[in-house]
Scaffold this motif. Structure first.
Motif, PDB file in Angstrom:
ATOM      1  N   LEU A 141       0.854  -1.184   0.000  1.00  0.00           N
ATOM      2  CA  LEU A 141       0.000   0.000   0.000  1.00  0.00           C
ATOM      3  C   LEU A 141       0.893   1.237   0.000  1.00  0.00           C
ATOM      4  N   ALA A 142       0.602   2.179  -0.897  1.00  0.00           N
ATOM      5  CA  ALA A 142       1.459   3.358  -1.025  1.00  0.00           C
ATOM      6  C   ALA A 142       0.625   4.569  -1.412  1.00  0.00           C
ATOM      7  N   GLY A 143       1.254   5.731  -1.351  1.00  0.00           N
ATOM      8  CA  GLY A 143       0.611   6.987  -1.718  1.00  0.00           C
ATOM      9  C   GLY A 143       1.068   8.093  -0.798  1.00  0.00           C
ATOM     10  N   ARG A 144       0.134   8.961  -0.452  1.00  0.00           N
ATOM     11  CA  ARG A 144       0.473  10.043   0.457  1.00  0.00           C
ATOM     12  C   ARG A 144      -0.671  10.247   1.442  1.00  0.00           C
ATOM     13  N   ILE A 145      -0.323  10.773   2.605  1.00  0.00           N
ATOM     14  CA  ILE A 145      -1.311  11.189   3.583  1.00  0.00           C
ATOM     15  C   ILE A 145      -1.173  12.690   3.788  1.00  0.00           C
ATOM     16  N   SER A 146      -2.301  13.344   4.021  1.00  0.00           N
ATOM     17  CA  SER A 146      -2.328  14.789   4.247  1.00  0.00           C
ATOM     18  C   SER A 146      -2.533  15.045   5.729  1.00  0.00           C
ATOM     19  N   LEU A 147      -1.726  15.934   6.289  1.00  0.00           N
ATOM     20  CA  LEU A 147      -1.735  16.177   7.731  1.00  0.00           C
ATOM     21  C   LEU A 147      -2.444  17.480   8.067  1.00  0.00           C
ATOM     22  N   ARG A 148      -2.807  17.597   9.317  1.00  0.00           N
ATOM     23  CA  ARG A 148      -3.587  18.721   9.791  1.00  0.00           C
ATOM     24  C   ARG A 148      -2.899  20.062   9.539  1.00  0.00           C
ATOM     25  N   ASP A 149      -1.568  20.073   9.512  1.00  0.00           N
ATOM     26  CA  ASP A 149      -0.843  21.327   9.303  1.00  0.00           C
ATOM     27  C   ASP A 149      -0.694  21.691   7.821  1.00  0.00           C
ATOM     28  N   GLY A 150      -1.323  20.918   6.931  1.00  0.00           N
ATOM     29  CA  GLY A 150      -1.280  21.219   5.503  1.00  0.00           C
ATOM     30  C   GLY A 150      -0.149  20.554   4.750  1.00  0.00           C
ATOM     31  N   THR A 151       0.704  19.822   5.433  1.00  0.00           N
ATOM     32  CA  THR A 151       1.801  19.122   4.773  1.00  0.00           C
ATOM     33  C   THR A 151       1.355  17.724   4.348  1.00  0.00           C
ATOM     34  N   HIS A 152       2.221  17.083   3.554  1.00  0.00           N
ATOM     35  CA  HIS A 152       1.950  15.730   3.079  1.00  0.00           C
ATOM     36  C   HIS A 152       3.109  14.818   3.468  1.00  0.00           C
ATOM     37  N   ARG A 153       2.810  13.552   3.605  1.00  0.00           N
ATOM     38  CA  ARG A 153       3.833  12.563   3.928  1.00  0.00           C
ATOM     39  C   ARG A 153       3.686  11.382   2.964  1.00  0.00           C
ATOM     40  N   LEU A 154       4.770  11.031   2.284  1.00  0.00           N
ATOM     41  CA  LEU A 154       4.740   9.855   1.421  1.00  0.00           C
ATOM     42  C   LEU A 154       4.736   8.589   2.261  1.00  0.00           C
ATOM     43  N   VAL A 155       4.000   7.593   1.795  1.00  0.00           N
ATOM     44  CA  VAL A 155       3.886   6.318   2.497  1.00  0.00           C
ATOM     45  C   VAL A 155       4.133   5.199   1.500  1.00  0.00           C
ATOM     46  N   ASN A 156       4.950   4.228   1.871  1.00  0.00           N
ATOM     47  CA  ASN A 156       5.155   3.043   1.037  1.00  0.00           C
ATOM     48  C   ASN A 156       5.316   1.834   1.931  1.00  0.00           C
ATOM     49  N   ILE A 157       4.231   1.098   2.108  1.00  0.00           N
ATOM     50  CA  ILE A 157       4.259  -0.150   2.880  1.00  0.00           C
ATOM     51  C   ILE A 157       4.493  -1.259   1.867  1.00  0.00           C
ATOM     52  N   ASP A 158       5.747  -1.562   1.643  1.00  0.00           N
ATOM     53  CA  ASP A 158       6.142  -2.439   0.547  1.00  0.00           C
ATOM     54  C   ASP A 158       6.339  -3.875   1.041  1.00  0.00           C
ATOM     55  N   ARG A 159       5.259  -4.460   1.488  1.00  0.00           N
ATOM     56  CA  ARG A 159       5.292  -5.865   1.907  1.00  0.00           C
ATOM     57  C   ARG A 159       3.916  -6.469   1.660  1.00  0.00           C
ATOM     58  N   ALA A 160       3.804  -7.773   1.803  1.00  0.00           N
ATOM     59  CA  ALA A 160       2.539  -8.459   1.551  1.00  0.00           C
ATOM     60  C   ALA A 160       1.528  -8.065   2.615  1.00  0.00           C
ATOM     61  N   LEU A 161       0.634  -7.148   2.259  1.00  0.00           N
ATOM     62  CA  LEU A 161      -0.332  -6.599   3.199  1.00  0.00           C
ATOM     63  C   LEU A 161      -1.763  -6.920   2.785  1.00  0.00           C
ATOM     64  N   LEU A 162      -2.020  -6.878   1.468  1.00  0.00           N
ATOM     65  CA  LEU A 162      -3.369  -7.050   0.940  1.00  0.00           C
ATOM     66  C   LEU A 162      -3.387  -8.156  -0.117  1.00  0.00           C
ATOM     67  N   ARG A 163      -4.581  -8.664  -0.394  1.00  0.00           N
ATOM     68  CA  ARG A 163      -4.743  -9.666  -1.445  1.00  0.00           C
ATOM     69  C   ARG A 163      -6.199  -9.669  -1.894  1.00  0.00           C
ATOM     70  N   VAL A 164      -6.404  -9.689  -3.218  1.00  0.00           N
ATOM     71  CA  VAL A 164      -7.747  -9.845  -3.774  1.00  0.00           C
ATOM     72  C   VAL A 164      -7.895 -11.306  -4.183  1.00  0.00           C
TER      73      VAL A 164
END
Length: 432
Positions: A128-151
């Motif tokens: 799971l990856a992308g960005r999150i937006s924080l209360r102070d108006g900044t953004h943080r990149l996120v990359n959870i690069d492991r087996a987390l989800l499956r369809v």
């Protein structure tokens, strides 16, 4: 060919690293910016006043980047040479209320983005990856690069017709990934993502998150002459254009008659209509401000745009050995045959005869072979940022790219030489 881009597979190795490190458009532009920073470029803020100094500069906006290099002494009316591309790929995107599930399974609610091949997302280990937006108006990149989800796909015992009548998938019911067992808890996913990002969940006020396949890019085949990997449509072009712009910026300014530009947009896969898409004002605004920052007038802007050319680089279709009848019978682009010139007389691609000459000249200068692509008359033709760029800004645009198989799959396939050949053609084009 340009001595600044080595043909010992180093370029393709770097492409695979770029693909793996860019699971979202936000990561792609951050990684492109990092490569440009190494080449001496500096970021300029859209809210700041710009100066007309020479050198490399770039603007970041969400999942888009526009970068340009001003040679020393460039006049305000100097035309631009633009390498255009897009940063987004068809995939799954997390919904605003992501926590869902049934029958003891915890799931994530997702929406289908673009024209993805749904079946290619089944039974894959997904991060799971992308960005999150924080209360102070900044953004943080996120990359959870492991087996987390499956369809999970339905077992053949429960769908006996899957192999005879074809797999039928409902975009709403069948594409929600599982990620655990137990009762559904509201806010669970975002709490988990916030913890992975090292921030307090209460500070997260927005998110743009997407699953991605964990399997890394790799060479394929007996002679390792192919490359398999995710998001080649269209990070292959973003990577090539970034490398080409950095290479041109390293040349003698006296040898650069144009202002070379990289324009990589978001949201091409769903129509380009956003503030970071090709149908938005970003590119025009950056080009105009560059002219005006160098003391130019509207007349200089008009002169610069009139002499500007854009190569819109996006992947195209290599001839498929199992479905050759789906292709035009006289146009069969092949892997490792060099970049393709994409033509459609109904202007789904922006190429015309004049644009063909510009592209052919760049390939000839670079010593790069090239191929022509046109769709089968009985098959609908896709489109790109090319016609949008031409129509919105009134600049000559040519559609090109690299021929691949499995376009819009979670994992696509191209020739291992083609990324390098494309990059060299772009170097020759940008350098004039």
């Amino acid at each position: 060919m340009s001595s600044s881009l080595r043909f010992d597979r180093a370029h393709t190795d770097d492409l695979m690293s770029f693909l793996a490190a860019s699971p979202s458009p936000y990561h792609a532009v951050a990684n492109a910016a990092a490569r440009l920073e190494e080449a001496g470029f500096r970021q300029v803020e859209e809210t700041a006043a710009w100066d007309g100094s020479a050198g490399g500069k770039y603007v970041l906006r969400g999942g888009a980047i526009v970068a340009w290099y001003v040679p020393e002494g460039a006049a305000a009316h100097t035309p631009f040479r633009i390498a255009g591309a897009h940063t987004d790929s068809p995939n799954l995107r997390v919904k605003p209320l992501p926590d869902t599930g049934a029958h003891g399974w915890r799931q994530i609610a997702v929406e289908v983005y673009g024209g993805t091949l749904l079946n290619t997302w089944l039974d894959r280990d997904l991060g799971l990856a992308g960005r999150i937006s924080l209360r102070d108006g900044t953004h943080r990149l996120v990359n959870i690069d492991r087996a987390l989800l499956r369809v999970p796909q339905l077992a053949v015992h429960l769908d006996r017709s899957a192999n005879t009548e074809g797999l039928k998938l409902d975009r709403q019911k069948h594409m929600q990934p599982i990620w655990g067992l137990g009762d559904v808890e509201e806010g669970d996913l975002i709490r988990f993502v916030a913890e992975e990002a090292g921030v307090d969940a209460d500070e997260v006020t927005g998110w743009d998150l997407m699953p991605h396949a964990n399997e890394p890019p790799s060479y394929l085949g007996r002679d390792r002459e192919l490359v398999a990997g995710p998001r080649m449509d269209n990070l292959l072009s973003v990577h090539a254009a970034t490398a080409a712009l950095a290479a041109v910026a390293g040349q003698d300014d006296a040898d650069i008659p144009y202002i070379p530009v990289l324009a990589a947009f978001d949201h091409e896969e769903n129509g380009s209509q956003s503030d970071t898409g090709a149908d938005g004002p970003l590119l025009g605004s950056v080009l105009e401000r560059s002219v005006f920052a160098r003391g130019g007038t509207y007349e200089d802007r008009a002169r610069a745009f009139a002499g500007t050319v854009c190569l819109s680089s996006d992947t195209g279709h290599a001839v498929h050995p199992n479905y050759a009848e789906r292709h035009d019978p006289t146009h069969h682009p092949v892997a490792n045959g060099g970049p393709i010139l994409k033509v459609n007389v109904n202007m789904r691609y922006a190429t015309d005869g004049s644009g063909r000459a510009v592209f052919a000249a760049a390939c000839e200068k670079a010593g790069v072979p090239w191929q022509s692509f046109v769709s089968n008359n009985a098959m609908p033709c896709g489109t790109t940022i090319g016609p949008i760029t031409a129509a919105r800004h009134g600049i000559q645009t040519v559609d090109i790219g690299v021929a691949i198989l499995s376009m819009h799959s979670a994992r696509e396939l191209c020739g291992a030489d083609d990324p390098y050949l494309l990059a060299n053609a772009l170097v020759a084009f940008l350098a004039g």
